[in-house]
Structure formats: structure tokens, C-alpha cells
Write an enzyme that holds these catalytic residues in place. Structure first.
Site, PDB file in Angstrom:
ATOM      1  N   ARG A 172      -1.768  -3.535   1.188  1.00  0.00           N
ATOM      2  CA  ARG A 172      -1.515  -3.661   2.720  1.00  0.00           C
ATOM      3  C   ARG A 172      -2.557  -4.436   3.434  1.00  0.00           C
ATOM      4  O   ARG A 172      -1.925  -4.769   4.461  1.00  0.00           O
ATOM      5  CB  ARG A 172      -1.815  -2.167   3.139  1.00  0.00           C
ATOM      6  N   HIS A 199       3.403  10.177   5.724  1.00  0.00           N
ATOM      7  CA  HIS A 199       3.217  10.310   6.803  1.00  0.00           C
ATOM      8  C   HIS A 199       2.675  11.573   7.331  1.00  0.00           C
ATOM      9  O   HIS A 199       1.509  11.920   8.155  1.00  0.00           O
ATOM     10  CB  HIS A 199       4.466   9.704   8.501  1.00  0.00           C
ATOM     11  N   CYS A 224       8.133   5.869  -0.969  1.00  0.00           N
ATOM     12  CA  CYS A 224       8.044   7.107  -1.457  1.00  0.00           C
ATOM     13  C   CYS A 224       7.160   7.778   0.018  1.00  0.00           C
ATOM     14  O   CYS A 224       6.329   7.127   0.457  1.00  0.00           O
ATOM     15  CB  CYS A 224       7.908   7.387  -2.621  1.00  0.00           C
ATOM     16  N   ALA A 260       3.481   7.050  -0.837  1.00  0.00           N
ATOM     17  CA  ALA A 260       3.513   5.626  -0.170  1.00  0.00           C
ATOM     18  C   ALA A 260       3.073   6.084   0.778  1.00  0.00           C
ATOM     19  O   ALA A 260       1.960   4.834   1.547  1.00  0.00           O
ATOM     20  CB  ALA A 260       4.050   4.584  -0.234  1.00  0.00           C
TER      21      ALA A 260
END
Length: 560
Positions: free
Chosen positions: A111, A211, A77, A80
Site C-alpha cells: 500500500r 478494521h 476481505c 485485508a
């Protein structure tokens, strides 16, 4: 399936036995036949057999469109992408999730981004903590701004950070909490930089929207805060490298060896201080084109810093990228030093390639990974003698596949309008073009292209398969049809793939491996893939009676 036509793909780059290869066009039709007609029409544009239509043009692929409801997708999403990908690897910003604790879990270090706090004076490292407002039913009904103020105050009182960022999750956007008003209020009260991100999970098509949101926030609130000019003859920023498994450490080792000064990495092994000073670099190098190209373009417009695409994954990609940097600067001292470093690093690489190649030669590899990894890792597999046959992204746009020349023809849709586009102007005092028009022309004559990315499809042989936003059904069809030696994707796909008896390499967080970048990283990757592919454990996935089923019985007739 048995009647499928068989065909050899581009013999110059790939050699497959024509008696064992199933025509991908036939497989595409087989896959589409299982979908409802409307879904099939959409998916047909996302499944491409990569063949040049003209000398310069590849087939158009549909990308950055919403996933069909009900189809199991790889995507994440907006939250994220903003928190987990771009901002998460920054060690000394307190990244506070405003939302339920389920979203907050992703605020923890999931991560495997690594960092070295000793490279900044205060040694702050908040990456081991999970900061969340833990919104519950009461806040969903009556609003969570009061709880957000209290959480910011508590984080400041305990940790005394330089900066706090706040991430809005789905419920926050739905109930209308104004994270920006709260952060402005708390910034004035506490005297440190505090800012918010409107990165509600439902915004945009995928994590790609996050992003973009993160890039905007960094550019507005962090980049340009520190004008200190550091020492160094060749000063660069590395964009789109997130130090998963220690990749950035290995890249920086090689850059330092070459005499290249790394000002800032966005955002692996990163710090607020590095971001704030990044506008003083000479050049921006982009690894993951999709996640960070926005910052590169905005820094060029405001500060005059040029950028170009590089690949530090694979030994060949690393060497070409180093040479490209040296040719950009055009100084013989750097050109010679780069060649010396390559000569020092390559013998160990060649030795490792020679060790694994006999066991891996000709085996198929597939990779469906976000960012540019599905592109970059193809060269790594080719260096082992393997054949990267299928690839795709989960959150790419068309330019990531076909190259940036398609950008003028892209239409702005409702999802794209949902993401703020900043209006950037030249900084009246700090704008400093690092390269003149004449120098740019000279570089282009030497095939050093700035502001360009040719995309993944140009680097894949004719006849290979490209799939955007691959579904679970499409994944299983590829596995059953081509039986690859290894499949690369994310954690959600890992166990499904392994149940087929096929090794699955997780390239989002590397499982427990890494680094895989630069020369030593490539050696690590060669040996790990060799171990995975040639492990005998995959022979035990099926029980003996599933491999060789036998039916034995005796029939007796008894008259009534």
C-alpha cells in the site's frame, strides 16, 4: 440512452450545460433494467440520486450488505482490512500471516505506507519484510499450530521485536487452528507481547470487519501500556491516517508548525511505543471515520478522551480542521498561531490553483474509494474548478453516507454479530474527562461538534450520484454516459477505466505519487491531476479507424 431526459443539477454548487447532462434517475433505471429482478431490487437501494427529502434528511442508502455473488466488486476481505489497512503501516510490530503464501503476499508492503524509523530509539523497521507461515496441504489436513509456534520463535530469534501479532486467514478459520491459544503460549515463553487476530477473510461483509477486529486488538493489547506523559501544550492523536505516499509526514509538519504535539498516528508512520502512550493525549482527530471510529469511542469511554472528525485532505479542509482544533482548545495563542500558519501556506496553494484551473474548470470527476477518501477528495477537485459528480465507498456503513444520526436506527444483523463488541468501562485510575459538560455545550453553541460525522451525502449537491459497492457494470455505464475527465478508485479498476480513454487516479496507494495531504500535498495533487487530464496520450487509446470508421467497396454483378 439517446432518449434520456437531460437536466441541470443544483445550480448553486455545480454548473453543467443542461444540453449535455443526462438525468441520473434515467441512468439508474437503465442500469437496473439489466439486472435480474431480485438483484435489481437490492441494487436500487445502493444507487441513490442525492436529493434532500426534508431540510435535514437525505435518502436512505443501503450499505454494509454482502455483495451479490457473481458481481465484480471493488471490495477486499476481512484479513485485508485488519492486516493491510490498520496494522500494516506499523513498522516495529512483526505482523505474521498464518495462512498460505498467497495471503502472505499481502503481508508485504503493497500500500506504499511510508515510515521514519529514526523517530524511535531502536530504529526497528519490519515493513520491508513479508512474514508468513506458508501453510501448505499438510498443515491444512493435520493443522498448522505447530508451524505457527515455529514461525513465531524464528521471527523472535532473528529480529528480537517488541511485539508480534498473528493474523488468521480463511483456511485457519475453516480447520480450527487456535491462534489465540498459540500466541498466549508463546507470549509466556518469550516474554514479549504476542496476540492474534481472528480476521479470516470470509468474516463480515468486507474489509470493514477487519478494521473493527484490528481496533479491538490494539485496544486490548497495546493502548495504555505506557503512562508516560509527554511534553506539549496541545496533544492529539491522529486516527485513520495511514501515511500513504508520505501524507502523515506532511500533516505532522503543519501540526508541529502550529505548536500541536502529535502523540500517535493510527497507524501511519506508527510504532508500538506511540500506540502504548496514545491514551495520554488530550484529543483524538479522526480522518477515516469507518476504519478507526471504534478505537476513538473506546478511548473516550475508558480514558475520557473526546474525538471529532477532521479532513486534512485539501487546502480548505486543512484550514478548517486547524481552526476547529484551535477553537476546541480555546486559547488565543493557538488561534493566532494557526492563522499565521494558514497565511504562510496559502499563497503557494492559491498560485497552484490559478495555474491549473483554466485547464480543469468544469470537468467531471468521479471517485469510488474506501474510507473517507471519496468524501475528502471532492473538495480537492472543487478547489481546481472540477465537478465531483459521482462518489461512493466500497466498505462503508450507512452513517458514513448519511451521518451518525442514523446509528440508533441501525439493526444488528448476523454479519455484525460476527465481530466482537468489547464491553468498555471507565479506567478506575486513568479515566480523566478532558472536557466538562459546560465546555461541551459552549463548543456546540460555536458549532464545534464532538462525536459527530455528518456523512458524505450532506456535502454533495442535489442531483449528484452516490453508489455503494459499485459493480464493474455500473462503472462502465457511468464512464460511457458521462465521460468524466478523471475517475478515482483502486488498482482493480485502474486498467478497465484507462481502456475507455479516461485517466484513472489510484487513491488507495497513489500509484507512485504523493503526498496529497495538507497544503503541499494539495499542490502535488493539483498538478498531477492537471497532467493526467490534459495528457495527449488519451487521444491515442483508439485506433484511427475506430474514431472515424469508413467503409469503401465496389459491387460487381455477374449474371450466371
Amino acid at each position: 440512452m439517446e432518449a434520456m431526459k437531460k437536466k441541470r443539477i443544483d445550480e448553486e454548487k455545480v454548473s453543467l450545460d443542461p444540453d449535455e447532462f443526462i438525468d441520473p434517475e434515467i441512468l439508474k433505471l437503465e442500469i437496473l433494467s439489466k439486472y435480474p429482478p431480485k438483484v435489481a431490487r437490492k441494487k436500487a437501494k445502493q444507487i441513490i440520486v442525492n436529493r434532500k427529502e426534508t431540510e435535514e434528511k437525505y435518502p436512505e442508502i443501503q450499505a454494509n450488505v454482502r455483495t451479490v455473488p457473481g458481481i465484480i466488486s471493488q471490495r477486499g476481505c476481512c484479513y485485508a482490512g485488519c492486516k493491510g489497512v490498520v496494522m500494516g503501516p506499523t513498522r516495529d510490530i512483526i505482523n505474521l500471516t498464518h495462512g498460505p503464501i498467497g495471503c502472505g503476499f499481502y503481508s508485504w508492503l503493497t500500500r506504499r505506507n511510508q515510515t521514519d524509523p529514526s523517530t524511535t530509539p531502536d530504529g526497528h523497521n519490519f515493513m520491508n519484510y513479508c512474514f508468513s507461515t506458508d501453510m501448505e496441504e499438510r498443515e491444512i489436513i493435520f493443522g498448522g499450530e505447530k508451524k505457527l509456534r515455529a514461525a513465531i520463535q524464528e521471527a523472535y530469534d532473528i529480529f528480537k521485536p517488541k511485539m508480534i501479532s498473528v493474523f488468521a486467514t480463511c483456511p485457519v478459520g475453516l480447520i480450527g487452528d487456535d491462534v489465540h491459544a498459540v500466541t498466549r503460549e508463546m507470549e509466556e515463553k518469550l516474554g514479549i507481547t504476542i496476540f492474534g487476530f481472528s480476521c479470516e477473510g470470509y468474516k463480515g461483509v468486507s474489509q470493514s470487519a477487519g478494521h473493527h477486529v484490528a481496533n479491538n486488538g490494539l485496544f486490548q493489547h497495546v493502548i495504555g501500556l505506557d503512562n508516560t506523559v509527554k511534553e506539549g501544550d496541545y496533544k492529539v492523536n491522529l486516527l485513520g491516517e495511514y501515511n500513504i505516499g508520505g501524507d502523515a509526514f506532511e500533516i505532522e509538519r503543519v501540526l508541529n508548525k502550529c505548536g500541536i504535539t502529535l502523540i500517535s498516528t493510527f497507524s501511519g508512520n506508527s510504532s508500538v511505543d506511540f500506540f502504548a502512550n496514545s491514551h495520554t493525549a488530550d484529543l483524538n482527530l479522526i480522518m477515516c471515520h469507518r476504519s478507526i471510529n471504534y478505537v476513538a469511542e473506546m478511548m473516550e469511554k475508558k480514558y475520557g478522551i473526546p474525538w471529532f472528525k477532521i479532513n486534512f485532505l485539501s487546502a480548505g479542509g486543512m484550514s478548517r480542521s486547524l481552526r476547529k482544533i484551535a477553537e476546541y482548545y480555546g486559547e488565543q495563542k493557538l488561534i493566532d498561531r494557526v492563522e499565521e500558519v494558514i497565511a504562510e501556506e496559502m499563497p503557494a496553494v492559491k498560485k497552484a490553483q490559478a495555474e491549473v484551473r483554466p485547464r480543469l474548470e468544469g470537468k467531471l470527476a468521479m471517485m469510488f474509494v474506501g474510507g473517507s477518501r471519496a468524501h475528502h477528495y471532492q473538495e480537492m477537485f472543487r478547489e481546481m474548478g472540477m465537478i465531483p459528480f459521482c462518489a461512493g465507498y466500497e466498505f462503508a456503513h450507512r452513517d458514513d453516507y448519511e451521518g451518525r444520526q442514523v446509528l440508533p436506527n441501525l439493526k444488528v444483523d448476523a454479519d455484525s454479530r460476527n465481530i466482537q463488541e468489547l464491553e468498555i468501562e471507565k479506567d478506575p485510575e486513568r479515566y480523566n474527562p478532558r472536557i466538562s459538560a459546560e465546555e461541551l455545550e459552549a463548543l456546540e453553541r460555536n458549532n464545534i461538534k464532538l462525536r459527530d460525522y455528518e456523512g458524505m451525502m450532506t456535502d454533495m449537491p442535489s442531483g449528484t450520484i452516490v453508489i455503494d459497492d459499485i459493480s464493474q457494470y455500473e462503472t462502465e455505464s457511468l464512464l460511457k454516459t458521462y465521460k468524466p475527465a478523471v475517475f478515482c478508485a483502486g488498482i482493480k479498476e485502474k486498467y478497465t477505466v484507462q481502456k475507455h480513454g479516461i485517466p484513472m487516479k489510484q487513491l488507495h496507494s497513489y500509484d507512485n505519487g504523493g503526498p496529497y495531504a495538507a497544503y503541499r500535498g494539495a499542490i502535488n495533487f493539483y498538478h498531477e491531476i492537471d497532467r493526467m487530464v490534459n495528457s495527449k496520450v488519451w487521444d491515442h487509446i483508439k485506433a484511427p479507424w475506430e474514431k472515424s470508421p469508413e467503409l469503401a467497396a465496389r459491387y460487381t454483378y455477374r449474371p450466371g
